[in-house]
Motif scaffolding. Structure first.
Motif, PDB file in Angstrom:
ATOM      1  N   TYR A  89      -0.355 -57.597  29.357  1.00  0.00           N
ATOM      2  CA  TYR A  89       0.923 -58.045  29.929  1.00  0.00           C
ATOM      3  C   TYR A  89       1.629 -58.946  28.908  1.00  0.00           C
ATOM      4  O   TYR A  89       2.789 -58.752  28.576  1.00  0.00           O
ATOM      5  CB  TYR A  89       0.706 -58.854  31.207  1.00  0.00           C
ATOM      6  CG  TYR A  89       0.297 -58.056  32.410  1.00  0.00           C
ATOM      7  CD1 TYR A  89       1.228 -57.675  33.361  1.00  0.00           C
ATOM      8  CD2 TYR A  89      -1.037 -57.704  32.604  1.00  0.00           C
ATOM      9  CE1 TYR A  89       0.846 -56.963  34.489  1.00  0.00           C
ATOM     10  CE2 TYR A  89      -1.423 -56.982  33.730  1.00  0.00           C
ATOM     11  CZ  TYR A  89      -0.479 -56.614  34.667  1.00  0.00           C
ATOM     12  OH  TYR A  89      -0.863 -55.906  35.770  1.00  0.00           O
ATOM     13  N   GLU A 107       7.633 -55.948  39.854  1.00  0.00           N
ATOM     14  CA  GLU A 107       7.187 -54.771  40.604  1.00  0.00           C
ATOM     15  C   GLU A 107       8.322 -53.763  40.797  1.00  0.00           C
ATOM     16  O   GLU A 107       8.100 -52.559  40.782  1.00  0.00           O
ATOM     17  CB  GLU A 107       6.601 -55.176  41.965  1.00  0.00           C
ATOM     18  CG  GLU A 107       5.465 -56.195  41.907  1.00  0.00           C
ATOM     19  CD  GLU A 107       4.338 -55.817  40.964  1.00  0.00           C
ATOM     20  OE1 GLU A 107       4.134 -54.608  40.741  1.00  0.00           O
ATOM     21  OE2 GLU A 107       3.669 -56.720  40.432  1.00  0.00           O
ATOM     22  N   GLU A 147       2.568 -52.428  42.516  1.00  0.00           N
ATOM     23  CA  GLU A 147       3.614 -51.424  42.629  1.00  0.00           C
ATOM     24  C   GLU A 147       3.104 -50.120  43.220  1.00  0.00           C
ATOM     25  O   GLU A 147       1.953 -49.747  43.017  1.00  0.00           O
ATOM     26  CB  GLU A 147       4.202 -51.150  41.244  1.00  0.00           C
ATOM     27  CG  GLU A 147       3.299 -50.355  40.303  1.00  0.00           C
ATOM     28  CD  GLU A 147       2.212 -51.166  39.615  1.00  0.00           C
ATOM     29  OE1 GLU A 147       2.109 -52.378  39.911  1.00  0.00           O
ATOM     30  OE2 GLU A 147       1.472 -50.591  38.811  1.00  0.00           O
ATOM     31  N   HIS A 172       8.760 -51.466  37.966  1.00  0.00           N
ATOM     32  CA  HIS A 172       7.745 -50.408  37.957  1.00  0.00           C
ATOM     33  C   HIS A 172       8.208 -49.154  38.700  1.00  0.00           C
ATOM     34  O   HIS A 172       7.609 -48.094  38.521  1.00  0.00           O
ATOM     35  CB  HIS A 172       6.466 -50.902  38.636  1.00  0.00           C
ATOM     36  CG  HIS A 172       5.533 -51.644  37.735  1.00  0.00           C
ATOM     37  ND1 HIS A 172       5.234 -51.228  36.459  1.00  0.00           N
ATOM     38  CD2 HIS A 172       4.784 -52.759  37.948  1.00  0.00           C
ATOM     39  CE1 HIS A 172       4.342 -52.068  35.925  1.00  0.00           C
ATOM     40  NE2 HIS A 172       4.068 -53.006  36.802  1.00  0.00           N
TER      41      HIS A 172
HETATM   42 ZN    ZN Z   1       2.826 -54.594  36.633  1.00  0.00          ZN
END
Ligand code: ZN
Length: 647
Positions: A436, A330, A303, A333
């Motif tokens: 994550y 992304e 990102e 983000h």
């Molecule tokens: Zn990420």
């Protein structure tokens, strides 16, 4: 765009310190009123505060990049600085890249470095360290030329070949700390006869090959694709104006595949805008996906403020849904991390690793929303969404790493795991869970907790509150801010404190079985009563079965002393030559049974006794699939969670 305090410390001439918000506000102003406004604002600050120390003019830094030997992955790059102070000028390659937390020595692929002054006289260059070049004896102007070798098209590195220049700026361009605050002008020179065009979040100029950035931080955050890419655009309403989203795609698929992909992307984008209420305020009203879906690219997503790199070896035909998952991640983000910005990643430092204790939120909650907004967009269904939770929940519940670090501490492991390269073995199988995965699990747990415990409060409300307080204002947040905003959104600070103490700054996992039960989703043992030795990987070498992974703490193999590199000789008295044989023996036993094991380890044959345990893996399925009753209350809960917010 990130301001870099350490750059500034090294930068004797530039002693002013515009705060991050000030400089971010500049870029927003620029997007509405054109590029000249913030330049004037910055030069006013410069002249009023540092006139004695500064050269007369803050001349633009000028970059040129050419691709005369693209077949062999080389670019020729020239940088020109003028108005330099009368001392040797330090130029350097970066060691990290926006959004990457580990060290990457981009100086490794730079050679044939030379420099001349304003009159074309060759200048002496010395090397104070592996990533810097010191240029001596200039007349205020330095024109530095070098060759870059680059053959990895992804979010961290640069890939140059006959088909493109896929440029991640820190991996490509040398910079001078003394000029880090100066505006930048770059001209891309496509090979003669190529149909290469340029896609980037950099500001356009009258020339289609020349772009500008207000300063180094913005430039470094602006990856650029130079190729004969395909492009699609659509508009999204943003208050009383229309913003544009475009996908510039360099791929081997068909237009029809691209168009079908764009239709899915539109749905995901709309669902994410619905979470926050508005698109993020993209500079120049434009957000760009830079997609390289090529067999010669490398899988990644990275990102940036108004753009993202999407790279994969897979084609749209092979894996459009998987590729959409990265696009979804992304784009989320562009709010969460690019503008709702962790204080400890601001400013971004190109000279070292960057560390944060909130990646469970910045990356993990983004991971929670990437799949959720694909479901809300109607691209996946409830069954697929529930199945998609399986990996996350199994990892959070069963991986031993949770005992070693909290989610906040796990985030701070990023400099060692985020595409980091190391030769020495580590014990991460036991001590690490990806922030994550764990963060996505916390996001899921928090969303379901809010929905089941507070009337009309959801994780969307929390994200919107973070957006209003720290995103729109671009006031970077700390972990304490997250806790306080959760208290404000719920009106229950004690709840927020308790949630953080247990699940974010503690080691507990939420009760997924109870929480998912509200939505009529079942969590149960995938194989009750099935015995296991514990997860490990094996390889057969010369008819010998070798353990090739670390064994997991609290599993029978680990407790028996078996480790990576050991050979299993016999189990339950039978000679072993394959993993299948090992499994067959385990499967004819029950959890709790004890078996003798003989193994060869570091020059010794060893004997031990294993006690088999129950396979802890869980499966996730809809009540209706499992033959359980889905009540109207569960249906309502599930609909309000998983159905579209954009329609
Ligand atoms: Zn990420």
């Amino acid at each position: 765009m990130r301001t870099d305090g350490s750059l500034r410390r090294r930068c004797a001439a530039v002693t002013f310190r515009p705060p991050a918000q000030h400089r971010r506000a500049d870029s927003r102003v620029r997007s509405r009123k054109g590029a000249r406004v913030p330049m004037i604002a910055i030069s006013v600050v410069l002249s009023s505060l540092t006139i004695a120390a500064m050269p007369q003019r803050a001349d633009s830094v000028a970059y040129d990049i050419r691709f005369p030997n693209a077949a062999h992955h080389e670019a020729e790059i020239t940088v020109r600085w003028s108005g330099l102070p009368d001392r040797p000028i330090e130029t350097r390659m970066s060691r990290s890249s926006p959004g990457r937390y580990a060290l990457h020595e981009f100086a490794r692929n730079v050679y044939a470095v030379s420099a001349v002054d304003g009159r074309g006289r060759p200048l002496e260059i010395t090397r104070p360290d592996p990533h810097s070049w010191l240029v001596h004896g200039h007349d205020g102007t330095v024109r530095l030329t070098y060759t870059l070798y680059a053959d990895r098209a992804d979010g961290t590195y640069t890939g140059i070949d006959r088909t493109h220049g896929h440029l991640n700026m820190p991996a490509t361009f040398m910079w001078a700390p003394v000029a880090a605050e100066r505006p930048i002008r770059i001209t891309f020179h496509p090979p003669a006869g190529s149909e290469w065009r340029i896609a980037t979040q950099l500001a356009p100029t009258a020339s289609p090959t020349t772009f500008t950035a207000p300063h180094l931080q913005y430039f470094m955050d602006s990856p650029t694709e130079v190729s004969n890419f395909a492009e699609r655009r659509w508009t999204v309403p943003s208050g009383n104006r229309q913003d544009t989203v475009r996908i510039a795609m360099h791929h081997v698929g068909t237009d029809a595949e691209f168009d079908a992909y764009v239709e899915m992307a539109k749905k995901v984008v709309a669902e994410q805008i619905a979470v926050y209420g508005n698109p993020a305020p993209y500079d120049h009203g434009l957000y760009t996906f830079l997609a390289d879906y090529l067999p010669w690219a490398s899988g990644d997503g990275m990102e940036h403020r108004n753009s993202t790199i999407l790279a994969s070896t897979a084609s749209l035909a092979e894996n459009a849904l998987g590729l959409l998952g990265t696009l979804s991640h992304e784009f989320f983000h562009s709010w969460n991390v690019e503008r709702i910005r962790p204080r400890n990643l601001e400013p971004f430092d190109f000279s070292r690793e960057n560390m944060s204790d909130v990646l469970w939120f910045a990356e993990g909650f983004t991971s929670y929303y990437d799949d959720l907004t694909i479901r809300r967009g109607g691209i996946s269904d409830d069954t697929q969404y529930a199945q998609g939770l399986t990996g996350t929940i199994n990892t959070v519940l069963n991986a031993p790493g949770r005992a070693f670090f909290t989610a906040a501490e796990m985030s701070m492991q990023a400099p060692f795991v985020d595409a980091a390269v190391a030769n020495d073995p580590n014990n991460r199988t036991n001590t690490f869970i990806s922030y994550y995965t764990w963060g996505a699990g916390i996001g899921l747990g928090l969303d379901l907790t809010l929905r089941s415990r507070f009337p009309n409060v959801t994780l969307d409300d929390f994200m919107r509150a973070m957006w209003v307080k720290h995103g729109v204002t671009e006031r970077p947040y700390t972990i304490e801010d997250l806790r306080l905003v959760l208290g404000e959104v719920t009106g229950d600070q004690a709840f927020a404190d308790d949630f953080f103490a247990r699940y974010i700054q503690g080691h507990e996992a939420v009760d997924y079985e109870a929480l998912l039960g509200h939505a009529g989703i079942l969590v149960r043992k995938a194989a009750p009563d099935r015995a296991t030795l514990g997860q490990a990987f094996f390889q057969v070498r010369d008819n010998r079965l070798i353990v090739t992974s670390a064994t997991l703490i609290d599993t029978p193999l680990y407790d028996a002393g078996v480790d990576r590199g050991d050979q299993i000789i016999t189990l339950d008295g039978e000679p072993i030559a394959s993993a299948e044989q090992l499994n067959r023996i385990v499967q004819r036993h029950k959890p709790g049974d004890t078996l003798p094991i003989q193994f060869y380890s570091r020059g010794e044959t060893r004997n031990a006794t294993l006690t088999l345990v129950e396979d802890p893996a869980v499966e996730i399925l809809l009540y209706e699939t499992a033959g359980e009753t889905l009540t109207p209350k569960m249906q309502t809960f599930r609909r309000s969670w998983l159905e579209s917010k954009a329609r």
